[in-house]
Design an enzyme around this catalytic site. Structure first.
Site: not given
Length: 333
Positions: A105, A132, A135, A227, A268, A313
């Protein structure tokens, strides 16, 4: 079919493969709820490389590894050089000789690509500035749980349309046959090369793509997704983003425009929906605002599924790890 492969971006897998991982994640969630052991990675060691901070990604990969019987080892920016004193390629070779799988990440997509090419083990992208993918599996898993399917659903992403979430939602929707709208100011819409990838995928899946700055485009939405307005590394741009994106705040008025009482809200996380963070308190002191990309009433409304999405997740990441490292028998998809 999956064994030994990396997940670096959504287009690494076909529509059928992504669909399998989503269904596998739903199955693993059921096993978890029933407390049925599923230690497909017993004896494996997993490196968790974090150049960017994280709550959900770190927690999900750690618990997923433990549930699968593997040992996760966290390595933060002070533990791994990421090109500072040792090249990413050299780091990849060292870690690949010690670990069975690597999660990354961070900022640059090239770093996760180098890790995959040089380590010799599966590498999973926990987030970069461009994509991503883990996600996405959680998001479309959530949509399937709620509606029974994601195909032909209408997803509208509202806000900063050129960040990694907008990129991934646009391309993944196009792969899976979900109708996707990116609703953003003209100068914050996805890059042409990202739009081109999505357009090519949509031709095959039948997905309808809309890129617009007109909030009327939320009409008929099944999912409203937003987001944060400022991504990690862009913290000096709050004033500019607030001015541009306040007309795109997800609030009750925007939801009314959907004309769909069954429309759900997704995010998210983290979300700036109240004054319970130091970041939002600082913004409030300067601007008087108490909410940014989503209002508190929508964030906490019955149609908000953000915490179901966050939990997913774990299950979707577990599916990726098990499928690519667990030597599972998986019929061809």
């Amino acid at each position: 079919m999956f064994q030994g492969r990396s997940l670096l971006k959504e287009i690494d897998f076909t529509q059928a493969e992504l669909a399998y991982l989503i269904d596998f994640a739903i199955h693993l969630k059921s096993l978890k709820k029933q407390r049925i052991p599923h230690q497909y990675l017993a004896g494996k060691n997993i490196a968790l490389l974090f150049e960017k901070t994280s709550t959900r990604t770190r927690a999900a990969f750690t618990v997923a590894a433990n549930d699968l019987g593997a040992h996760p080892e966290f390595l933060g920016p002070n533990d791994v050089q990421f090109g500072k004193k040792e090249s990413t390629a050299d780091t990849a070779k060292v870690l690949g000789s010690m670990f069975d799988g690597i999660q990354f990440r961070g900022f640059k997509q090239t770093d996760v690509e180098i890790l995959a090419s040089e380590s010799g083990v599966p590498v999973w992208n926990g987030l970069t500035d461009i994509w991503h993918p883990t996600q996405m599996l959680a998001d479309f898993m959530t949509i399937k749980e709620i509606f029974g399917d994601y195909r032909d659903k209408n997803l509208v992403y509202v806000g900063d349309g050129r960040n990694n979430m907008a990129n991934s939602l646009l391309v993944t929707s196009a792969i899976l046959g979900v109708n996707i709208t990116i609703l953003a100011p003209n100068d914050l819409q996805p890059a042409p090369e990202i739009q081109a990838i999505a357009t090519k995928k949509a031709i095959k899946s039948g997905s309808q793509i809309t890129i617009t700055d007109d909030t009327a485009a939320v009409k008929g939405a099944d999912v409203i997704y937003t987001d944060v307005w400022v991504s990690m590394g862009e913290e000096d741009q709050y004033d500019e983003r607030i001015e541009k994106l306040m007309p795109y705040q997800v609030n009750a008025a925007l939801f009314e425009k959907t004309e769909n009482p069954n429309c759900i809200f997704m995010h998210c996380l983290p979300a700036f929906h109240d004054l319970e963070t130091t970041t939002m308190q600082a913004i409030h002191a300067k601007s008087g605002l108490t909410e940014l990309e989503v209002t508190n009433d929508i964030f906490n409304a019955p149609q908000s599924v953000v915490f179901q999405e966050a939990e997913n997740r774990l299950h979707s990441i577990k599916a990726v790890m098990a499928a690519t490292l667990g030597h599972l028998f998986i019929p061809k998809v």
